[in-house]
Design a protein around this motif. Structure first.
Motif, PDB file in Angstrom:
ATOM      1  N   GLU A   1      15.978  37.940  12.008  1.00 56.34           N
ATOM      2  CA  GLU A   1      16.331  38.659  12.426  1.00 56.34           C
ATOM      3  C   GLU A   1      16.954  39.154  11.983  1.00 56.34           C
ATOM      4  O   GLU A   1      17.167  38.088  10.589  1.00 56.34           O
ATOM      5  CB  GLU A   1      17.347  37.699  13.771  1.00 56.34           C
ATOM      6  CG  GLU A   1      16.932  37.036  14.731  1.00 56.34           C
ATOM      7  CD  GLU A   1      16.400  37.427  15.623  1.00 56.34           C
ATOM      8  OE1 GLU A   1      17.253  38.670  16.585  1.00 56.34           O
ATOM      9  OE2 GLU A   1      14.995  37.843  16.121  1.00 56.34           O
ATOM     10  N   GLU A   2      17.510  40.348  12.240  1.00 55.59           N
ATOM     11  CA  GLU A   2      18.055  41.047  10.747  1.00 55.59           C
ATOM     12  C   GLU A   2      19.444  40.834  10.903  1.00 55.59           C
ATOM     13  O   GLU A   2      19.997  39.909  11.967  1.00 55.59           O
ATOM     14  CB  GLU A   2      18.243  42.990  10.995  1.00 55.59           C
ATOM     15  CG  GLU A   2      18.634  42.707  12.915  1.00 55.59           C
ATOM     16  CD  GLU A   2      18.783  44.139  12.725  1.00 55.59           C
ATOM     17  OE1 GLU A   2      17.667  45.397  12.576  1.00 55.59           O
ATOM     18  OE2 GLU A   2      19.485  44.921  14.121  1.00 55.59           O
ATOM     19  N   ILE A   3      20.515  40.588   9.725  1.00 58.54           N
ATOM     20  CA  ILE A   3      21.228  39.762   9.519  1.00 58.54           C
ATOM     21  C   ILE A   3      22.596  41.761  10.182  1.00 58.54           C
ATOM     22  O   ILE A   3      22.418  42.445  10.114  1.00 58.54           O
ATOM     23  CB  ILE A   3      22.548  40.094   8.284  1.00 58.54           C
ATOM     24  CG1 ILE A   3      21.265  39.346   7.502  1.00 58.54           C
ATOM     25  CG2 ILE A   3      23.397  40.134   8.255  1.00 58.54           C
ATOM     26  CD1 ILE A   3      21.554  39.507   5.773  1.00 58.54           C
ATOM     27  N   SER A   4      22.945  40.325  11.670  1.00 59.25           N
ATOM     28  CA  SER A   4      24.380  41.259  12.128  1.00 59.25           C
ATOM     29  C   SER A   4      25.773  40.957  11.824  1.00 59.25           C
ATOM     30  O   SER A   4      26.010  40.687  10.262  1.00 59.25           O
ATOM     31  CB  SER A   4      24.562  40.135  13.671  1.00 59.25           C
ATOM     32  OG  SER A   4      24.855  39.368  13.081  1.00 59.25           O
ATOM     33  N   LYS A   5      26.300  41.682  12.323  1.00 59.64           N
ATOM     34  CA  LYS A   5      27.643  42.592  11.781  1.00 59.64           C
ATOM     35  C   LYS A   5      28.467  41.249  11.641  1.00 59.64           C
ATOM     36  O   LYS A   5      28.973  40.900  10.578  1.00 59.64           O
ATOM     37  CB  LYS A   5      28.207  43.495  13.161  1.00 59.64           C
ATOM     38  CG  LYS A   5      29.944  44.062  11.853  1.00 59.64           C
ATOM     39  CD  LYS A   5      29.946  45.241  12.993  1.00 59.64           C
ATOM     40  CE  LYS A   5      31.485  45.500  12.016  1.00 59.64           C
ATOM     41  NZ  LYS A   5      32.989  45.208  12.312  1.00 59.64           N
ATOM     42  N   SER A   6      28.045  39.929  13.081  1.00 61.65           N
ATOM     43  CA  SER A   6      29.244  39.103  12.544  1.00 61.65           C
ATOM     44  C   SER A   6      28.733  37.755  10.987  1.00 61.65           C
ATOM     45  O   SER A   6      29.444  37.425  10.529  1.00 61.65           O
ATOM     46  CB  SER A   6      29.218  38.277  13.798  1.00 61.65           C
ATOM     47  OG  SER A   6      28.031  38.241  14.366  1.00 61.65           O
ATOM     48  N   GLU A   7      27.099  38.282  11.299  1.00 61.53           N
ATOM     49  CA  GLU A   7      27.204  36.750  10.436  1.00 61.53           C
ATOM     50  C   GLU A   7      27.299  37.759   9.472  1.00 61.53           C
ATOM     51  O   GLU A   7      27.928  36.345   8.474  1.00 61.53           O
ATOM     52  CB  GLU A   7      25.653  36.926  10.891  1.00 61.53           C
ATOM     53  CG  GLU A   7      24.749  35.992   9.231  1.00 61.53           C
ATOM     54  CD  GLU A   7      23.428  35.878   9.755  1.00 61.53           C
ATOM     55  OE1 GLU A   7      22.831  36.540  10.278  1.00 61.53           O
ATOM     56  OE2 GLU A   7      22.901  35.601   8.985  1.00 61.53           O
ATOM     57  N   TRP A   8      26.879  38.982   8.499  1.00 65.81           N
ATOM     58  CA  TRP A   8      27.822  39.625   7.470  1.00 65.81           C
ATOM     59  C   TRP A   8      29.371  39.274   7.249  1.00 65.81           C
ATOM     60  O   TRP A   8      29.425  38.668   6.105  1.00 65.81           O
ATOM     61  CB  TRP A   8      27.481  40.392   7.583  1.00 65.81           C
ATOM     62  CG  TRP A   8      27.336  41.674   6.489  1.00 65.81           C
ATOM     63  CD1 TRP A   8      28.670  42.680   6.133  1.00 65.81           C
ATOM     64  CD2 TRP A   8      26.862  41.876   4.408  1.00 65.81           C
ATOM     65  NE1 TRP A   8      29.066  43.030   4.372  1.00 65.81           N
ATOM     66  CE2 TRP A   8      27.744  42.755   4.456  1.00 65.81           C
ATOM     67  CE3 TRP A   8      26.226  40.952   4.809  1.00 65.81           C
ATOM     68  CZ2 TRP A   8      27.659  42.502   2.563  1.00 65.81           C
ATOM     69  CZ3 TRP A   8      25.748  40.949   2.774  1.00 65.81           C
ATOM     70  CH2 TRP A   8      26.736  42.110   2.423  1.00 65.81           C
ATOM     71  N   GLU A   9      29.587  39.326   8.050  1.00 68.91           N
ATOM     72  CA  GLU A   9      31.310  39.613   8.150  1.00 68.91           C
ATOM     73  C   GLU A   9      31.491  37.335   7.316  1.00 68.91           C
ATOM     74  O   GLU A   9      32.211  37.158   6.505  1.00 68.91           O
ATOM     75  CB  GLU A   9      32.198  39.527   8.913  1.00 68.91           C
ATOM     76  CG  GLU A   9      32.235  41.008   9.626  1.00 68.91           C
ATOM     77  CD  GLU A   9      32.747  41.894  10.898  1.00 68.91           C
ATOM     78  OE1 GLU A   9      33.206  41.053  11.497  1.00 68.91           O
ATOM     79  OE2 GLU A   9      32.865  42.743  10.317  1.00 68.91           O
ATOM     80  N   SER A  10      31.068  36.724   8.245  1.00 71.17           N
ATOM     81  CA  SER A  10      30.534  35.428   7.822  1.00 71.17           C
ATOM     82  C   SER A  10      30.642  34.513   6.386  1.00 71.17           C
ATOM     83  O   SER A  10      30.435  33.856   6.408  1.00 71.17           O
ATOM     84  CB  SER A  10      30.022  34.591   9.175  1.00 71.17           C
ATOM     85  OG  SER A  10      28.893  34.464   8.512  1.00 71.17           O
ATOM     86  N   PHE A  11      29.994  35.942   5.372  1.00 73.57           N
ATOM     87  CA  PHE A  11      29.824  35.721   3.969  1.00 73.57           C
ATOM     88  C   PHE A  11      30.382  35.973   3.330  1.00 73.57           C
ATOM     89  O   PHE A  11      30.543  35.710   2.345  1.00 73.57           O
ATOM     90  CB  PHE A  11      28.442  36.239   4.149  1.00 73.57           C
ATOM     91  CG  PHE A  11      27.123  36.377   4.368  1.00 73.57           C
ATOM     92  CD1 PHE A  11      26.536  35.505   5.147  1.00 73.57           C
ATOM     93  CD2 PHE A  11      26.246  37.858   4.652  1.00 73.57           C
ATOM     94  CE1 PHE A  11      25.392  34.787   5.655  1.00 73.57           C
ATOM     95  CE2 PHE A  11      24.879  37.330   4.577  1.00 73.57           C
ATOM     96  CZ  PHE A  11      24.824  36.022   5.843  1.00 73.57           C
TER      97      PHE A  11
END
Lengths: 730, 215
Positions: free
Chosen positions: A346-356
């Motif tokens: 899956e592409e990286i979603s906004k929330s996943e990106w922010e969790s980095f």
């Protein structure tokens, strides 16, 4: 070390500390003052099995003085592996850790209730390592940071290891508190590293979890009352479906080979049941005696392949397809582990990106983890601008939000300064070279991605400076030949750029000539700039992103074309190395110059895919995950994907060129990405094998330096030489 | 010629970037014009079957190339075996006119044709649909000057076209096809006769022919 069953009875509201780590912190806010110190423990209640062991976080200040002493002692006892055995058990009994609703910070959870644990390594001097516990209910417990520099046990342990020259753990990772914790936890449960998120360990995973490789549990729709997780039957239908696919995929590969060898192929590759069937005398007789039977079998196989591909079209690329591709490539050369790592996610979603990122906007996982994720999944369009600024190196990976804001402002100032170099220099603008450059740029800008809504011409009465301009008005107004004063209304006149965004791209390219004085504008650069501009829509940031992109792309544009020649030569060697049969055929077609790759390589397949696919491909290539020249493996995958058609149908140079040119807008990006990854892994494995063999042989196989360089992640930089006096921009 | 396999004639279109090479090809082959052509990168071709002089069936293979000068040094394989070369300029862009002779020279160097002296070239000035005031001033005088002084004084056929409005495109390519067919026949003859001396004789013979072709 397997834990011994404890015989001593303890009270129901008590536990025995199996393991304790001091100076673990919660960081509830961005301020250090609010950090909360506590103990991360593993403890055993009365008659508890390993599955019932509690993983708890207990705030230091909530402990009674006498209990605190026990915690401290347990922390220190764990320095030496055998210490706990020497400590009388009753000395490690404390009251059962509880979740404090009031404080909202303590937590305590049985191992059986933990779905996975994400382990984030510390970065030397940058940030602390941490772990995040994900529950079976899909909840994330508070992040626990290991302040190793404050923890007596970790410091002592590190000291011991340093004395023994074991600074790094067995896996080669730097030793820190989280590693120790996971090691201990691993004694009591089964930890499996997620193949999707290498930083995530699944705890006692059930088969389904393993199959899905899901690093986090989907959040449960209805929170369950506290109970052990429901026992799940293995999904029988899914298993059968998988098995069927295995048969189909094996048969499908037949059609990729020559028809006449179908029976032989069955013997080599088919799963046992099919092999047994084929080996039956009556079947063999048909196979041996009747050509027709083979043709029939081949046709059937072709049908299956078609079906397989049709299904793949509908469901995107699935695991089975990866195996099909891999088998076509000769899968036996790769290990299952390697194959399982490939494939699209899956592409990286906004929330996943922010969790980095942590509270200060600093990455809390490593850049290489992020790149791994991007390489295999890409990013969602709504965060693409931000992500690309990292990928291109405009923003350093270790920067904080604050750092980035400073960088952004500084770059904007620098851009304005560069731009003023031509804006304020009338003499320069009157020179033949400059006028020629301007003409070339405008002519191509007007021919770039005009199908995009952003680049469609605006009505004449729309003021340029009023539309989303991030450029200080002073620069805008002093910029020469402001187009909205032009009386000409032929929208395709090259000197008449009426679209404000195209106009900004013109400004960027003219300013790029101030930044890079030797190169000059070359066709193809507008193709490279346009995606950067469209996703950023900020003149200065697009400019600086473009300069970074051009660092790696400049070699495509140098005057003597040596950079392109070099890449095509490398690709030529790569085809010979990896696809020798196809290479022989291309020789017959006088096509080994691989001219048909010229356009694909020059602008990184920009003309071969639809817009969204181009963006996805570029962000994959930007990561340099395996190689800074992964675009060559991608090119190779295009050839490999069409190998059969080329060898069976095309005979001449012009036929090959036409066929390859006409692949434009007809290729399946995801399929090719998977294939290119497998080709790279196979390439690397082949080099390894050859190197190994070379060590033991006097008769050595030489690997060309060009091929070997493909293993490097370092950018290949080639700069244009100084432009000789009187040489134009052609 | 009759009874033989259909002849494939290879035509190369050259000229500065943006003069309309792709548009000319598209207009001739597919009868269409688009505002959304992109700058050509690399090379591509389209084919069209036509009949010459009412009885000769030929297939024109028309090669469209990138206009950026530095790209010419790469992949010149497609110049080989060309039967005719179309030199294009933009009637609103004097520089593109001045560059015609460079394109001719470049072609002769790269293609290695057997008869550089009388290899068939044709000149096309595109974009005549634009306003008169945008056109190069005293164009015919300048063009004459260039053909006489730079292109060797040869009477190459000259056409003024509009790929956008489909003006003169068809007739220009009819002439291209005739010239290409003559060249192809010459090449065939060369292929059959190995004597260099004899080739020279053919060249002399054809010089007259190419004169007849000027329209």
């Amino acid at each position: 070390m397997a834990p011994k069953p404890r015989k001593k009875s303890i009270l129901s509201d008590q536990v025995e500390l199996v393991y304790a780590k001091s100076k673990c912190y919660l960081h509830p806010t961005s301020s250090k003052i609010d950090n909360v110190a506590g103990y991360l423990t593993i403890s055993r209640g009365p008659n508890a099995t390993n599955n019932d062991l509690l993983v708890s976080f207990t705030i230091e200040s909530t402990l009674k003085p006498e209990e605190l002493k026990i915690y401290q002692q347990a922390d220190l006892d764990d320095i030496k592996p055998d210490a706990s055995k020497n400590t009388p058990e009753n000395q490690r009994v404390v009251s059962k850790p509880h979740t404090s609703v009031l404080l909202g910070s303590n937590f305590s959870i049985p191992i059986s209730f933990i779905y996975s644990i994400q382990v984030r390594s510390p970065s030397m001097g940058m940030w602390y390592g941490s772990i995040v516990v994900n529950t079976q209910d899909g909840e994330k417990l508070p992040i626990v940071f290991f302040h190793d520099d404050e923890s007596p046990s970790t410091r002592a342990r590190q000291k011991v290891r340093n004395q023994n020259f074991e600074t790094f753990s067995e896996s080669g990772e730097l030793f820190w508190g989280g590693v120790e914790f996971m090691q201990v936890l691993g004694d009591y449960c089964h930890l499996v590293k997620s193949t999707i998120e290498p930083s995530v360990y699944l705890v006692n995973p059930v088969t389904d979890d393993l199959r899905n490789f899901a690093p986090f549990k989907e959040k449960a729709k209805t929170p369950k009352p506290k109970a052990s997780p429901p026992f799940q039957l293995p999904d029988v239908n899914k298993f059968i479906a998988t098995a069927k696919w295995k048969v189909l995929e094996t048969v499908a590969t037949f059609s990729a080979k020559t028809k006449n060898q179908v029976i032989d192929l069955v013997e080599e590759h088919a799963p046992l049941p099919i092999r047994q069937l084929v080996n039956k005398p009556e079947v063999q007789k048909i196979g041996n005696e009747f050509e027709g039977a083979r043709v029939y079998l081949a046709k059937w196989a072709a049908q299956v392949k078609e079906e397989a591909e049709e299904s793949q079209k509908r469901f995107q690329v699935n695991d089975e397809m990866y195996s099909i591709i891999n088998k076509e490539l000769g899968g036996e050369i790769l290990t299952d582990q390697e194959i399982s790592k490939t494939g699209r996610r899956e592409e990286i979603s906004k929330s996943e990106w922010e969790s980095f990122f942590d509270f200060s906007g600093r990455l809390r996982i490593t850049a290489s983890e992020v790149k791994d994720r991007i390489f295999h999944g890409g990013v969602s369009p709504n965060i693409r601008g931000t992500v690309w600024l990292f990928l291109l190196g405009v923003y350093p990976w270790d920067s904080s939000s604050e750092d980035r804001e400073v960088i952004r402002r500084s770059l904007s100032t620098q851009y304005d300064e560069l731009k003023l170099k031509w804006v304020n220099d009338e003499e320069k603008r009157a020179s033949e070279f400059w006028k020629d450059q301007k003409h070339r740029i405008e002519k191509d800008i007007n021919r770039t991605d005009r199908n995009l809504p952003l680049f469609k011409n605006k009505k004449r009465n729309v003021s340029i400076s009023a539309i989303g301009s991030n450029v200080p008005p002073v620069v805008r107004e002093s910029s020469p030949e402001t187009p909205d004063e032009d009386e000409n209304d032929d929208e395709f006149d090259v000197s008449n750029i009426t679209n404000p965004h195209l106009y900004k791209m013109r400004e960027i390219l003219l300013t790029f000539n101030e930044y890079n004085e030797n190169l000059g504008y070359v066709q193809g650069m507008t193709d490279l700039l346009s995606p950067l501009y469209v996703i950023l829509q900020d003149e200065s940031l697009a400019f600086w992103s473009f300069t970074k992109f051009m660092d790696r792309m400049e070699r495509n544009f140098v005057r003597d074309q040596s950079g392109m020649k070099k890449q095509m030569l490398t690709l030529n060697q790569l085809v010979l190395f990896m696809l020798p049969n196809l290479f022989k055929h291309l020789e017959k077609c006088e096509s080994t110059d691989l001219f048909f790759f010229f356009r694909m390589l020059l602008v990184w397949f920009k003309r071969e895919f639809e817009w969204d696919d181009v963006l996805r491909l570029w962000e994959v290539l930007f990561t340099d995950y395996y190689s800074s020249q992964h675009h060559l493996f991608f090119a190779l995958s295009v050839l490999s994907d069409n190998e059969r058609i080329i060898t069976q149908n095309l005979r001449r140079f012009d036929e090959v060129l036409k066929y390859m040119n006409d692949l434009s807008m007809r290729m399946n990006l995801n399929k090719l990405l998977v294939r290119s990854e497998l080709l790279f892994l196979r390439f690397r494995r082949m080099i390894d094998i050859i190197d190994r063999e070379n060590n033991s042989k006097s008769d050595k196989n030489e690997i060309s330096p060009d091929l070997r360089q493909l293993l490097s992640r370092e950018l290949v930089i080639q700069k244009e030489v100084e432009r000789p006096e009187g040489v134009g921009g052609g | 010629m009759s009874g033989r396999k259909k002849t494939l004639l290879k035509v190369i279109i050259l000229g500065d970037s943006g003069v309309g090479k792709t548009s000319l090809m598209q207009q001739f082959v597919n009868n269409k014009f688009s505002h959304q052509y992109k700058a050509t990168i690399g090379a591509d071709f389209l084919t069209k079957d036509i009949t010459i002089d009412g009885n000769k069936q030929v297939t024109l293979q028309i090669w469209d190339t990138a206009g950026q000068e530095r790209f010419q040094s790469l992949g010149v394989a497609f110049y080989r075996g060309a039967d005719c070369c179309v030199l294009c300029y933009d009637v609103t862009n004097e520089k593109s006119l001045n560059n015609l002779s460079s394109w001719k020279d470049e072609f002769l160097v790269q293609s290695n044709v057997s008869n550089p002296q009388d290899f068939p070239f044709i000149i096309i000035g595109n974009k005549i649909d634009v306003d008169e005031n945008k056109k190069i001033s005293s164009l015919s005088k300048k063009l004459n000057n260039i053909t006489n002084n730079q292109l060797g004084g040869l009477n190459y056929p000259v056409f003024e076209t509009s790929a956008k409005d489909a003006i003169n495109v068809e007739s220009a390519f009819e002439v291209v096809a005739k010239m290409a067919l003559q060249q192809e026949e010459l090449n065939d003859a060369n292929g059959n006769d190995v004597s260099d001396d004899y080739n020279d004789a053919i060249n002399i013979h054809l010089e007259g022919d190419s004169g007849n072709c000027a329209c």
